[in-house]
Design a protein around this motif. Structure first.
Motif, mmCIF file in Angstrom:
data_model
loop_
_atom_site.group_PDB
_atom_site.id
_atom_site.type_symbol
_atom_site.label_atom_id
_atom_site.label_comp_id
_atom_site.label_asym_id
_atom_site.label_seq_id
_atom_site.Cartn_x
_atom_site.Cartn_y
_atom_site.Cartn_z
ATOM 1 N N ASP B 80 0.587 -1.234 0.030
ATOM 2 C CA ASP B 80 0.207 -0.303 -0.047
ATOM 3 C C ASP B 80 0.795 1.285 -0.012
ATOM 4 O O ASP B 80 0.448 2.176 -0.505
ATOM 5 C CB ASP B 80 -0.783 0.089 1.261
ATOM 6 N N ASP B 84 0.418 4.210 -2.548
ATOM 7 C CA ASP B 84 0.263 5.774 -1.985
ATOM 8 C C ASP B 84 1.238 6.831 -2.716
ATOM 9 O O ASP B 84 0.822 7.869 -2.998
ATOM 10 C CB ASP B 84 0.510 5.764 -0.410
ATOM 11 N N VAL B 87 0.251 7.484 -6.281
ATOM 12 C CA VAL B 87 -0.898 8.174 -6.288
ATOM 13 C C VAL B 87 -0.538 9.699 -5.762
ATOM 14 O O VAL B 87 -1.171 10.880 -6.756
ATOM 15 C CB VAL B 87 -2.168 7.949 -5.467
ATOM 16 N N ALA B 108 -7.281 10.558 -8.518
ATOM 17 C CA ALA B 108 -6.611 9.625 -7.496
ATOM 18 C C ALA B 108 -7.714 8.539 -7.277
ATOM 19 O O ALA B 108 -7.371 7.408 -6.992
ATOM 20 C CB ALA B 108 -6.663 10.501 -6.243
ATOM 21 N N ASP B 109 -8.974 9.072 -7.351
ATOM 22 C CA ASP B 109 -10.086 7.792 -6.966
ATOM 23 C C ASP B 109 -9.922 6.746 -8.089
ATOM 24 O O ASP B 109 -10.214 5.548 -7.762
ATOM 25 C CB ASP B 109 -11.559 8.359 -7.123
ATOM 26 N N ASN B 112 -7.001 4.725 -7.275
ATOM 27 C CA ASN B 112 -7.199 3.738 -6.058
ATOM 28 C C ASN B 112 -8.019 2.582 -6.407
ATOM 29 O O ASN B 112 -8.410 1.617 -5.581
ATOM 30 C CB ASN B 112 -7.902 4.543 -5.004
ATOM 31 N N SER B 113 -9.044 2.741 -7.533
ATOM 32 C CA SER B 113 -9.939 1.701 -7.809
ATOM 33 C C SER B 113 -9.349 0.507 -8.221
ATOM 34 O O SER B 113 -9.989 -0.517 -7.990
ATOM 35 C CB SER B 113 -10.992 2.235 -8.810
ATOM 36 N N ARG B 115 -6.404 -0.691 -6.728
ATOM 37 C CA ARG B 115 -5.444 -0.591 -6.049
ATOM 38 C C ARG B 115 -5.401 -2.241 -5.542
ATOM 39 O O ARG B 115 -4.306 -2.815 -5.480
ATOM 40 C CB ARG B 115 -5.666 -0.061 -4.613
#
Lengths: 323, 121
Positions: B80, B84, B87, B108-109, B112-113, B115
């Motif tokens: 993670d 991070d 991103v 960013a969303d 993260n989708s 991830r």
């Protein structure tokens, strides 16, 4: 696992294996050289079955349309039937017109093809001794100016091909040239752009072609050529390039060696090639860069120049892999 | 209202961002170890695909691609904290290009989708 038919035999392709490895492991004689999808020596044609897209990277559209593919990069997804292409259509017969020694271990070879060959200075071809032994060499000549194709051939200890060139090949002998490939060449339309040409050893050959092409085309931006060698004997075009720099106000020659020799020419610098490049062209943003020669050095240069601000699209390198 | 991809400027924006983003990634000690032995030219093409996706542009990525493409990196310790960092670098790249905070958040969303697929969990 998929089945692969070649000539009249069906072979099983182990999972993840390429067509080239499968055929070589079964004792078939398939011409190959870089095994990295660059040199196109292992060009084959599919007569049945789907060719994976990755096996056609870098091929011309006309070749793709004929189901040509690179055996080293082809991991079959379905059963395939393949053959060697009718290479005679891709190869041009040529005669050796000159063979000169440029240094202790570099030979200049000049060839004249029976039919004119279309190419850009800096592209590379496969030279074929016979149907099986072929090696890649960059073109140091300039179309429309030079009557012949010019190559700089570095002698490699126990090299099959270079040994043949050094010991047996003579003026008047015949060999074959396979059509030129690669996108490391001078492009018109931006005569004011600054250019840096950086190479080691016989990586100088394509750079020399690109340099002459740029000068011939009336390029007005600065052109810097960095040539690195172990010592002064490796700078095999030193006198000619020094002369060119004296007569072209926008051309700068930076000869560079790892080890200085007693009495070497005063313009030669003993220094690390990468350092000299970063000192001379500290902000390459907007420059065009051409890199050729030792793969490790080319890789480091690419990163250095990119990190110093050049766009990735402005960095060209010879995909040539030594074998 | 124009889509995110259109607002950002489409393919031209991706081209402008890819050099800046990749340069940031290679300069960042938190993540550059994962990029040490890759072919830079091939990697730049992959970065372009990635940026197109997180800009909301046309792409054909599947969760399976994401899993397989990163499996060897997860084995080397990708976690993670590295996602991070990526991103964050993505946001800094967009800021440099003058993109507003709301659009950066949307990018960013999207990043993260994927991830969980990237981290193979």
């Amino acid at each position: 696992m998929t089945q692969l038919k070649y000539k009249d035999t069906v072979y099983t392709v182990p999972d993840g294996s390429s067509v080239l490895d499968t055929l070589l492991d079964n004792g078939e004689d398939i011409p190959n050289s870089c095994r990295a999808g660059a040199c196109q020596t292992c060009l084959m044609q599919a007569t049945h079955g789907k060719v994976p897209a990755a096996a056609q990277n870098g091929l011309k559209d006309t070749h793709k349309a004929k189901n040509f593919f690179l055996a080293c990069s082809c991991v079959p997804q379905d059963d395939m039937e393949v053959c060697l292409p009718d290479v005679e259509k891709l190869k041009f017969a040529a005669t050796v017109t000159e063979k000169n020694k440029l240094s202790d271990n570099v030979i200049e070879l000049k060839l004249k093809t029976d039919e004119p060959l279309k190419y850009y200075a800096g592209q590379f071809v496969t030279l074929w001794r016979d149907d099986v032994l072929g090696r890649n060499y960059s073109l140091a000549s300039l179309p429309h100016v030079d009557d012949e194709l010019i190559f700089h051939i570095r002698l490699i200890e126990n090299g099959q091909f270079t040994g043949w060139v050094a010991d047996e090949l003579k003026v008047g002998d015949r060999l074959h040239v396979q059509e030129p490939v690669g996108d490391c060449f001078y492009t018109q339309g931006n005569p004011e752009q600054s250019i840096q040409l950086i190479g080691t050893g016989t990586g100088l050959a394509p750079l020399f072609g690109i340099l002459r092409d740029a000068l011939q085309s009336g390029h007005t931006g600065e052109i810097h050529l960095f040539h690195g060698g172990l010592d002064a004997s490796g700078l095999y075009l030193h006198d000619m390039l020094t002369h060119l720099a004296e007569h072209n106000s926008n051309f700068y020659y930076h000869p560079c060696v790892v080890h200085a020799n007693e009495g070497m020419a005063s313009n030669i610098i003993e220094a690390d090639l990468l350092e000299i490049v970063s000192q001379t062209v500290s902000s390459p943003a907007g420059w065009k860069s051409y890199l050729c020669g030792d793969p490790e050095i080319v890789k480091k240069l690419r990163k250095q120049i990119f990190m110093a601000g050049s766009s990735m699209n402005d960095i060209y390198s010879d995909p040539f892999v030594y074998s | 209202m124009a889509s995110l991809y259109e607002r950002l400027g489409g393919e031209a924006a991706v081209d402008a961002a890819v050099d800046i983003f990749y340069r940031k990634v290679l300069a960042d000690d938190r993540v550059n170890g994962f990029f040490d032995d890759v072919d830079m030219e091939a990697q730049a093409a992959k970065q372009k695909g990635f940026l197109t996706m997180v800009f909301g542009g046309p792409n054909n990525y599947t969760g399976k691609d994401m899993r397989e493409g990163h499996k060897h990196l997860v084995e080397r310790g990708l976690d993670d904290s590295h996602v991070d960092a990526i991103v964050e670098l993505l946001g800094a790249t967009l800021k440099e290009l003058g993109v507003g905070d709301a659009d950066i958040q949307e990018v960013a969303d999207l990043a993260n989708s994927v991830r969980d697929d990237v981290l193979n969990r």
